[in-house]
Design a protein around this motif. Structure first.
Motif, short mmCIF file in Angstrom:
data_model
loop_
_atom_site.label_atom_id
_atom_site.label_comp_id
_atom_site.label_asym_id
_atom_site.label_seq_id
_atom_site.Cartn_x
_atom_site.Cartn_y
_atom_site.Cartn_z
N LYS A 79 4.44 16.24 3.48
CA LYS A 79 3.96 15.65 2.23
C LYS A 79 3.96 14.12 2.30
O LYS A 79 2.96 13.47 1.97
N SER A 80 5.09 13.57 2.76
CA SER A 80 5.12 12.09 2.79
C SER A 80 4.22 11.54 3.89
O SER A 80 3.62 10.47 3.72
N ALA A 81 4.09 12.26 5.01
CA ALA A 81 3.21 11.78 6.08
C ALA A 81 1.76 11.80 5.61
O ALA A 81 0.98 10.89 5.92
N THR A 82 1.38 12.82 4.86
CA THR A 82 0.01 12.93 4.36
C THR A 82 -0.33 11.70 3.50
O THR A 82 -1.37 11.07 3.66
N GLU A 83 0.61 11.39 2.63
CA GLU A 83 0.42 10.24 1.76
C GLU A 83 0.39 8.94 2.57
O GLU A 83 -0.43 8.04 2.35
N LEU A 84 1.32 8.84 3.52
CA LEU A 84 1.43 7.64 4.34
C LEU A 84 0.15 7.38 5.14
O LEU A 84 -0.36 6.26 5.19
N ILE A 85 -0.39 8.43 5.73
CA ILE A 85 -1.62 8.29 6.54
C ILE A 85 -2.76 7.82 5.65
O ILE A 85 -3.51 6.90 6.01
N SER A 86 -2.86 8.42 4.48
CA SER A 86 -3.93 8.05 3.58
C SER A 86 -3.76 6.60 3.09
O SER A 86 -4.74 5.85 2.97
N ASN A 87 -2.52 6.19 2.85
CA ASN A 87 -2.28 4.81 2.43
C ASN A 87 -2.58 3.81 3.54
O ASN A 87 -3.12 2.73 3.28
N LEU A 88 -2.22 4.17 4.76
CA LEU A 88 -2.50 3.27 5.88
C LEU A 88 -4.01 3.08 6.03
O LEU A 88 -4.50 1.98 6.29
N TYR A 89 -4.75 4.17 5.83
CA TYR A 89 -6.21 4.05 5.94
C TYR A 89 -6.77 3.16 4.83
O TYR A 89 -7.68 2.36 5.06
N LYS A 90 -6.21 3.30 3.61
CA LYS A 90 -6.68 2.46 2.50
C LYS A 90 -6.49 0.99 2.85
O LYS A 90 -7.36 0.15 2.59
N LEU A 91 -5.35 0.66 3.43
CA LEU A 91 -5.08 -0.71 3.84
C LEU A 91 -6.06 -1.15 4.92
O LEU A 91 -6.65 -2.24 4.86
N PHE A 92 -6.24 -0.29 5.92
CA PHE A 92 -7.15 -0.56 7.04
C PHE A 92 -8.54 -0.92 6.51
O PHE A 92 -9.15 -1.90 6.95
N GLU A 93 -9.02 -0.14 5.56
CA GLU A 93 -10.36 -0.35 5.03
C GLU A 93 -10.42 -1.59 4.12
O GLU A 93 -11.29 -2.43 4.28
N ALA A 94 -9.46 -1.70 3.24
CA ALA A 94 -9.50 -2.78 2.24
C ALA A 94 -9.39 -4.15 2.89
O ALA A 94 -9.99 -5.12 2.43
N LYS A 95 -8.63 -4.26 3.97
CA LYS A 95 -8.39 -5.56 4.59
C LYS A 95 -9.25 -5.81 5.83
O LYS A 95 -9.00 -6.74 6.60
N TYR A 120 0.82 -1.22 0.00
CA TYR A 120 0.00 0.00 0.00
C TYR A 120 0.85 1.27 0.00
O TYR A 120 0.37 2.35 0.31
N GLY A 121 2.13 1.13 -0.29
CA GLY A 121 2.97 2.30 -0.48
C GLY A 121 3.52 2.93 0.79
O GLY A 121 3.97 4.08 0.78
N VAL A 122 3.48 2.20 1.90
CA VAL A 122 4.07 2.72 3.14
C VAL A 122 5.53 2.26 3.21
O VAL A 122 5.80 1.06 3.08
N PRO A 123 6.49 3.19 3.38
CA PRO A 123 7.90 2.79 3.37
C PRO A 123 8.29 1.93 4.58
O PRO A 123 7.97 2.28 5.73
N ILE A 124 8.94 0.80 4.31
CA ILE A 124 9.41 -0.10 5.37
C ILE A 124 10.91 -0.37 5.15
O ILE A 124 11.41 -0.21 4.05
N PRO A 125 11.63 -0.77 6.20
CA PRO A 125 13.05 -1.08 6.05
C PRO A 125 13.25 -2.31 5.15
O PRO A 125 12.42 -3.22 5.15
N VAL A 126 14.36 -2.35 4.45
CA VAL A 126 14.70 -3.50 3.61
C VAL A 126 15.03 -4.69 4.51
O VAL A 126 15.76 -4.53 5.51
N GLY A 127 14.54 -5.87 4.15
CA GLY A 127 14.87 -7.04 4.97
C GLY A 127 14.08 -8.24 4.54
O GLY A 127 13.43 -8.22 3.48
N GLY A 128 14.14 -9.31 5.34
CA GLY A 128 13.40 -10.52 5.01
C GLY A 128 13.18 -11.35 6.27
O GLY A 128 13.75 -11.08 7.32
N VAL A 129 12.34 -12.38 6.10
CA VAL A 129 12.02 -13.21 7.26
C VAL A 129 12.80 -14.52 7.19
O VAL A 129 13.00 -15.07 6.11
#
Ligand code: GDP
Ligand code: MN
Length: 389
Positions: free
Chosen positions: A174-190, A15-24
């Motif tokens: 600017k990036s926080a505005t986008e991030l908040i909106s993306n987090l909400y999209k995820l919250f709603e969609a899932k 959903y376009g929220v920046p996360i650190p590079v890594g793996g499980v």
């Protein structure tokens, strides 16, 4: 239903929220391989369905793939106990290995359903990283809130206002505005019940990064969220709750007191918890058997409650409407023949076929503690707990 941090972060990234590079990693050597492909300091994080890992040794920052392997070896296969787990803890079967963020500031960002307002609410705070419950109780003014009308979604002004109030610079707003909106999209969609980033880091080079992530999903929506359901890790869940679900008993909830409660109906379950409290007791669990009219279901239900080691007395409190109390009584008799019930059982029946139900119990020869009113039942259960101590 809960997801692991690494699963939550994969969804955030989608959903376009920046996360650190890594793996499980599920083994120490996998952890080493992942670490070898990363730059700078490396963070190894125990993947469990509980927060508070930082203070409990579930998070290690290391410098080399060797150290990452060692940290993973220490964590994998162990039980992690944090202030959010039971005293036995939860098993660590996977670790997240990621590039450690250079953190300048830790923010909080979360979305939950506000049951009173009947709306999703976005919460944000400059006091992130720590327990948000703690911030909420000691300095509630530090938590910013914005309600979202689902029909409208997150309007840009609303996200921007939150971002401004977090005292971010222009680029970050600017990036926080986008991030908040993306987090909400995820919250709603899932169909989330909680979507939380704590900390949301401001890095030393000024970027926003989701350093931790937590997603909980509404169980009632899982029928239409098959991909989410696949994220379920039953090893992180209470074993008896899992068993109850597998037997089609939807409402078995583990609690932390001593009285095991077999009831019918969610309303009666809540009333039983309240009444137990009022007379000085605490429920170890409650099992809502619903309107089932099959004695075998009662046997299964008693079996589950009877295997909870915290239970010092079983309280059966049934109000028969559609459910017949005589069937419940038959089930109790059958249960006592099929298993050794290790604790006293208090029974109170009322409603449909109660005379027949009581007759079956009277003639069963079982050593039950009988009660004929709701309050009497709760009191006798609490007395039985006191006797057993
Ligand atoms: P939790 O304790 O289970 O909530 O786990 P978190 O992932 O939130 O980590 C707890 C704390 O560890 C954070 O608040 C940070 O202070 C620290 N931490 C976690 N990951 C990193 C990282 O990548 N870099 C740095 N510098 N600190 C980290
Ligand atoms: Mn956290």
């Amino acid at each position: 239903m809960k997801a692991h941090e690494y699963q939550a972060k994969e969804l955030l990234a989608e959903y376009g929220v920046p996360i650190p590079v890594g793996g499980v990693a599920k083994t120490a050597s996998e952890a080493r391989e992942i670490a070898a492909g990363l730059k700078g300091q490396i963070v190894v994080k125990a993947q469990v369905h509980a927060g508070g890992r930082g203070k409990a040794g579930g998070i290690k920052i290391v410098s080399t793939p060797d150290e990452a392997e060692q940290a993973a070896r220490d964590m994998l296969g162990s039980m992690l106990v944090t202030h959010q787990t039971s005293p036995e803890g939860v098993p660590v079967n996977a670790v997240l290995v990621a590039e450690a963020a250079d953190i300048e500031k830790e923010l909080y960002l979360g979305i939950v359903i506000d049951g009173v307002a009947g709306l999703p609410v976005i919460m944000a705070s400059e006091s992130g990283g720590v327990d948000i419950e703690e911030v909420a109780s000691t300095s509630p003014e530090k938590i910013l809130k914005a309600y979202v009308y689902p029909g409208l979604g997150v309007r840009p002004y609303l996200a921007r206002q939150l971002a401004f109030d977090l005292n971010l610079n222009k680029e970050q707003v600017k990036s926080a505005t986008e991030l908040i909106s993306n987090l909400y999209k995820l919250f709603e969609a899932k169909d989330c019940s909680l979507a939380e980033i704590n900390p949301l880091a401001v890095t030393t080079d000024g970027r926003l990064l989701a350093v931790d992530a937590k997603l909980n999903f509404d169980d009632n929506a899982l029928f239409r969220q098959r991909d989410v359901e696949e994220l379920r890790d039953v090893q992180q869940e209470d074993a008896l709750e899992v068993e109850a679900k597998s037997k089609g008993i939807e409402n078995y909830i583990k609690l932390d007191g001593e009285v095991g409660c077999l009831v019918n109906g969610a309303g009666l379950a809540m009333a039983v918890l309240d009444l137990l409290k009022q007379v000085g007791g605490n429920a170890a669990n409650f099992l809502d058997i619903g309107t089932i009219n099959d004695p075998d279901r009662v046997v299964q239900a008693i079996g589950i409650i009877n295997s909870d080691p915290d239970v010092k007395v079983i309280l059966v409190n049934i109000f028969g409407g559609m459910a017949r109390t005589d069937v419940i009584a038959q089930g109790l008799v059958a249960a006592s023949k099929q298993m050794e019930i290790k604790v006293p059982v208090v029974v109170r029946l009322a409603g449909t076929n109660v005379d027949e139900g009581n007759r079956i119990l009277d003639e069963s020869g079982l050593n039950l503690i009988r009660a004929y009113s709701f309050k009497e039942a709760a009191q006798k259960a609490v007395e039985a707990v006191q006797k057993s101590n």
